[in-house]
Design a protein around this motif. Sequence first.
Motif, PDB file in Angstrom:
ATOM      1  N   GLU A 206      -4.904  -4.211  -0.540  1.00  0.00           N
ATOM      2  CA  GLU A 206      -4.217  -2.913  -0.566  1.00  0.00           C
ATOM      3  C   GLU A 206      -3.306  -2.800  -1.799  1.00  0.00           C
ATOM      4  O   GLU A 206      -3.203  -1.748  -2.410  1.00  0.00           O
ATOM      5  CB  GLU A 206      -3.371  -2.741   0.710  1.00  0.00           C
ATOM      6  CG  GLU A 206      -4.198  -2.425   1.943  1.00  0.00           C
ATOM      7  CD  GLU A 206      -4.865  -1.061   1.869  1.00  0.00           C
ATOM      8  OE1 GLU A 206      -4.174  -0.077   1.633  1.00  0.00           O
ATOM      9  OE2 GLU A 206      -6.095  -1.000   2.040  1.00  0.00           O
ATOM     10  N   CYS A 207      -2.627  -3.909  -2.152  1.00  0.00           N
ATOM     11  CA  CYS A 207      -1.728  -3.877  -3.326  1.00  0.00           C
ATOM     12  C   CYS A 207      -2.520  -3.676  -4.610  1.00  0.00           C
ATOM     13  O   CYS A 207      -2.091  -2.938  -5.503  1.00  0.00           O
ATOM     14  CB  CYS A 207      -0.909  -5.157  -3.417  1.00  0.00           C
ATOM     15  SG  CYS A 207       0.369  -5.237  -2.169  1.00  0.00           S
ATOM     16  N   ARG A 208      -3.672  -4.339  -4.695  1.00  0.00           N
ATOM     17  CA  ARG A 208      -4.503  -4.189  -5.909  1.00  0.00           C
ATOM     18  C   ARG A 208      -4.950  -2.739  -6.033  1.00  0.00           C
ATOM     19  O   ARG A 208      -4.890  -2.151  -7.119  1.00  0.00           O
ATOM     20  CB  ARG A 208      -5.724  -5.108  -5.827  1.00  0.00           C
ATOM     21  CG  ARG A 208      -5.336  -6.562  -6.001  1.00  0.00           C
ATOM     22  CD  ARG A 208      -6.510  -7.479  -5.775  1.00  0.00           C
ATOM     23  NE  ARG A 208      -6.072  -8.865  -5.851  1.00  0.00           N
ATOM     24  CZ  ARG A 208      -6.543  -9.835  -5.084  1.00  0.00           C
ATOM     25  NH1 ARG A 208      -7.472  -9.591  -4.193  1.00  0.00           N
ATOM     26  NH2 ARG A 208      -6.083 -11.056  -5.221  1.00  0.00           N
ATOM     27  N   LYS A 209      -5.369  -2.171  -4.899  1.00  0.00           N
ATOM     28  CA  LYS A 209      -5.825  -0.779  -4.898  1.00  0.00           C
ATOM     29  C   LYS A 209      -4.641   0.159  -5.223  1.00  0.00           C
ATOM     30  O   LYS A 209      -4.762   1.057  -6.047  1.00  0.00           O
ATOM     31  CB  LYS A 209      -6.388  -0.465  -3.501  1.00  0.00           C
ATOM     32  CG  LYS A 209      -7.297   0.742  -3.475  1.00  0.00           C
ATOM     33  CD  LYS A 209      -8.054   0.833  -2.164  1.00  0.00           C
ATOM     34  CE  LYS A 209      -7.257   1.707  -1.225  1.00  0.00           C
ATOM     35  NZ  LYS A 209      -7.626   1.727   0.147  1.00  0.00           N
ATOM     36  N   ALA A 210      -3.496  -0.102  -4.578  1.00  0.00           N
ATOM     37  CA  ALA A 210      -2.320   0.765  -4.772  1.00  0.00           C
ATOM     38  C   ALA A 210      -1.856   0.741  -6.238  1.00  0.00           C
ATOM     39  O   ALA A 210      -1.438   1.776  -6.774  1.00  0.00           O
ATOM     40  CB  ALA A 210      -1.194   0.324  -3.845  1.00  0.00           C
ATOM     41  N   CYS A 211      -1.932  -0.420  -6.898  1.00  0.00           N
ATOM     42  CA  CYS A 211      -1.505  -0.487  -8.304  1.00  0.00           C
ATOM     43  C   CYS A 211      -2.396   0.388  -9.171  1.00  0.00           C
ATOM     44  O   CYS A 211      -1.901   1.106 -10.053  1.00  0.00           O
ATOM     45  CB  CYS A 211      -1.530  -1.935  -8.807  1.00  0.00           C
ATOM     46  SG  CYS A 211      -0.045  -2.824  -8.368  1.00  0.00           S
ATOM     47  N   LYS A 212      -3.696   0.340  -8.905  1.00  0.00           N
ATOM     48  CA  LYS A 212      -4.620   1.181  -9.694  1.00  0.00           C
ATOM     49  C   LYS A 212      -4.326   2.647  -9.447  1.00  0.00           C
ATOM     50  O   LYS A 212      -4.247   3.458 -10.377  1.00  0.00           O
ATOM     51  CB  LYS A 212      -6.070   0.884  -9.288  1.00  0.00           C
ATOM     52  CG  LYS A 212      -6.554  -0.447  -9.810  1.00  0.00           C
ATOM     53  CD  LYS A 212      -8.082  -0.480  -9.919  1.00  0.00           C
ATOM     54  CE  LYS A 212      -8.544  -1.862 -10.347  1.00  0.00           C
ATOM     55  NZ  LYS A 212      -9.177  -2.621  -9.280  1.00  0.00           N
ATOM     56  N   GLU A 213      -4.140   3.007  -8.161  1.00  0.00           N
ATOM     57  CA  GLU A 213      -3.892   4.416  -7.830  1.00  0.00           C
ATOM     58  C   GLU A 213      -2.547   4.887  -8.393  1.00  0.00           C
ATOM     59  O   GLU A 213      -2.429   6.014  -8.868  1.00  0.00           O
ATOM     60  CB  GLU A 213      -3.905   4.606  -6.307  1.00  0.00           C
ATOM     61  CG  GLU A 213      -5.295   4.459  -5.725  1.00  0.00           C
ATOM     62  CD  GLU A 213      -5.307   4.429  -4.187  1.00  0.00           C
ATOM     63  OE1 GLU A 213      -6.409   4.399  -3.628  1.00  0.00           O
ATOM     64  OE2 GLU A 213      -4.208   4.422  -3.570  1.00  0.00           O
ATOM     65  N   ALA A 214      -1.553   4.010  -8.342  1.00  0.00           N
ATOM     66  CA  ALA A 214      -0.226   4.383  -8.846  1.00  0.00           C
ATOM     67  C   ALA A 214      -0.279   4.588 -10.367  1.00  0.00           C
ATOM     68  O   ALA A 214       0.334   5.525 -10.899  1.00  0.00           O
ATOM     69  CB  ALA A 214       0.793   3.315  -8.489  1.00  0.00           C
ATOM     70  N   GLN A 215      -1.040   3.746 -11.058  1.00  0.00           N
ATOM     71  CA  GLN A 215      -1.163   3.906 -12.510  1.00  0.00           C
ATOM     72  C   GLN A 215      -1.771   5.267 -12.853  1.00  0.00           C
ATOM     73  O   GLN A 215      -1.347   5.940 -13.778  1.00  0.00           O
ATOM     74  CB  GLN A 215      -2.037   2.800 -13.091  1.00  0.00           C
ATOM     75  CG  GLN A 215      -1.242   1.573 -13.440  1.00  0.00           C
ATOM     76  CD  GLN A 215      -2.136   0.498 -13.996  1.00  0.00           C
ATOM     77  OE1 GLN A 215      -2.670  -0.307 -13.245  1.00  0.00           O
ATOM     78  NE2 GLN A 215      -2.302   0.485 -15.296  1.00  0.00           N
ATOM     79  N   LYS A 216      -2.773   5.653 -12.058  1.00  0.00           N
ATOM     80  CA  LYS A 216      -3.437   6.933 -12.271  1.00  0.00           C
ATOM     81  C   LYS A 216      -2.441   8.076 -11.997  1.00  0.00           C
ATOM     82  O   LYS A 216      -2.372   9.050 -12.754  1.00  0.00           O
ATOM     83  CB  LYS A 216      -4.661   7.003 -11.333  1.00  0.00           C
ATOM     84  CG  LYS A 216      -5.463   8.277 -11.389  1.00  0.00           C
ATOM     85  CD  LYS A 216      -6.408   8.274 -12.604  1.00  0.00           C
ATOM     86  CE  LYS A 216      -7.318   9.473 -12.681  1.00  0.00           C
ATOM     87  NZ  LYS A 216      -6.711  10.756 -12.962  1.00  0.00           N
ATOM     88  N   ALA A 217      -1.651   7.938 -10.925  1.00  0.00           N
ATOM     89  CA  ALA A 217      -0.677   8.983 -10.571  1.00  0.00           C
ATOM     90  C   ALA A 217       0.366   9.139 -11.689  1.00  0.00           C
ATOM     91  O   ALA A 217       0.778  10.255 -12.026  1.00  0.00           O
ATOM     92  CB  ALA A 217      -0.002   8.642  -9.249  1.00  0.00           C
ATOM     93  N   ILE A 218       0.767   8.005 -12.291  1.00  0.00           N
ATOM     94  CA  ILE A 218       1.755   8.045 -13.378  1.00  0.00           C
ATOM     95  C   ILE A 218       1.134   8.738 -14.603  1.00  0.00           C
ATOM     96  O   ILE A 218       1.748   9.602 -15.233  1.00  0.00           O
ATOM     97  CB  ILE A 218       2.252   6.622 -13.716  1.00  0.00           C
ATOM     98  CG1 ILE A 218       3.058   6.065 -12.525  1.00  0.00           C
ATOM     99  CG2 ILE A 218       3.095   6.603 -14.998  1.00  0.00           C
ATOM    100  CD1 ILE A 218       3.284   4.566 -12.552  1.00  0.00           C
ATOM    101  N   GLU A 219      -0.114   8.355 -14.877  1.00  0.00           N
ATOM    102  CA  GLU A 219      -0.834   8.958 -16.001  1.00  0.00           C
ATOM    103  C   GLU A 219      -0.953  10.481 -15.826  1.00  0.00           C
ATOM    104  O   GLU A 219      -0.769  11.240 -16.771  1.00  0.00           O
ATOM    105  CB  GLU A 219      -2.234   8.353 -15.983  1.00  0.00           C
ATOM    106  CG  GLU A 219      -2.903   8.138 -17.313  1.00  0.00           C
ATOM    107  CD  GLU A 219      -4.268   7.524 -17.033  1.00  0.00           C
ATOM    108  OE1 GLU A 219      -4.296   6.312 -16.726  1.00  0.00           O
ATOM    109  OE2 GLU A 219      -5.279   8.267 -17.076  1.00  0.00           O
ATOM    110  N   ASP A 220      -1.225  10.899 -14.577  1.00  0.00           N
ATOM    111  CA  ASP A 220      -1.380  12.343 -14.287  1.00  0.00           C
ATOM    112  C   ASP A 220      -0.042  13.035 -14.059  1.00  0.00           C
ATOM    113  O   ASP A 220      -0.007  14.211 -13.705  1.00  0.00           O
ATOM    114  CB  ASP A 220      -2.241  12.545 -13.024  1.00  0.00           C
ATOM    115  CG  ASP A 220      -3.650  12.020 -13.206  1.00  0.00           C
ATOM    116  OD1 ASP A 220      -4.029  11.740 -14.353  1.00  0.00           O
ATOM    117  OD2 ASP A 220      -4.356  11.871 -12.185  1.00  0.00           O
TER     118      ASP A 220
END
Length: 321
Positions: A206-220
Amino acid sequence: MTSFALAHTNLALVKYWGKEDEKLRLPSAPSLSLTLDAFYTKTKLSLSKEDRFVLDGKEEKGKEAQRVFSYLSTLLSFFALPPSHFFVDSQNFVPKSAGFASSASAFCALAAAFAKEMKLTVSKRELSIASRLGSGSAARSVFGGFVLWKEGRESGESFAVPIEEKSSMPICILYLSFGAEKKKVSSTEGMRLSKSSPFFTSWRQECRKACKEAQKAIEDNSFERLGQISEKNACQMHALTLSSGFSYLSPHSLRALDLAKEIREEGVGCYWSCDAGSNAALLCRKEDLNFIQKRAEKAFSGAVSCFCASAGPGVEAWSED
Ligand code: PMV
């Protein structure tokens, strides 16, 4: 010569909770944080005839001093330097009496002041690795803004990297302090216990997935998505501790979680987070900070102290003759 360093604390939006190697502080999963402007540690360090540690104007001789000098000897071996003694004078601009941890800013400042004093040419990556050896979360305080700490399978691979040092996202953190009760389970012990949870493998994924999703959210530049990811991850961390037979949460921490939900239902973006203690943090947009603070003061009938922070800078170090 005397060297100085100033490092800010950070709040993990995807939490570091679990170690693969306790001594090297290699995390079980990546984590992602926001470095904060309001809370920091300033450390003064010089070579000396004997080890001395002064914290917030008071000479320390006990456990805190032991941890500092054992860390400094770790740094000496890490950089292949001969044994030395140090005078360390640190000031924490972190409301410790309100129960906030300062290990991230404290160990990052210590590593940076040490590197300056020993005239080492270190990259930020090396400084992040060196800070990590003092306290895991300190690896992230090297950088400002949004920061990712890669998990890495060996020491040289586990360091933080900046994602957006100067983000345009108007994110703010409202810390809610319900008093400073002594932590029942240290983060080291809590992480150790949590590894026995039947959900530990899922937590890592879940943490690995959340880091990827959070990076995308920051980018957007999506505050809402970042808030949702952070709240879910904080809930999962606390579910993990409960599934290992202990919890940091108090009725107040849980009330804060409900409050964030109530505020969202009124159409205002507000998300909950909580670390290894009962104090909670609410993530919101700058423009909603006053409204949310008033709601929190009302919800806790004044029995709460509020502290605000937004994105802060990375560590700075300098020397004076
Ligand atoms: O760096 P430590 O050992 O103080 O652990 C930090 C643990 C949490 O604050 C709960 C999570 C995090 O990633 O900062």
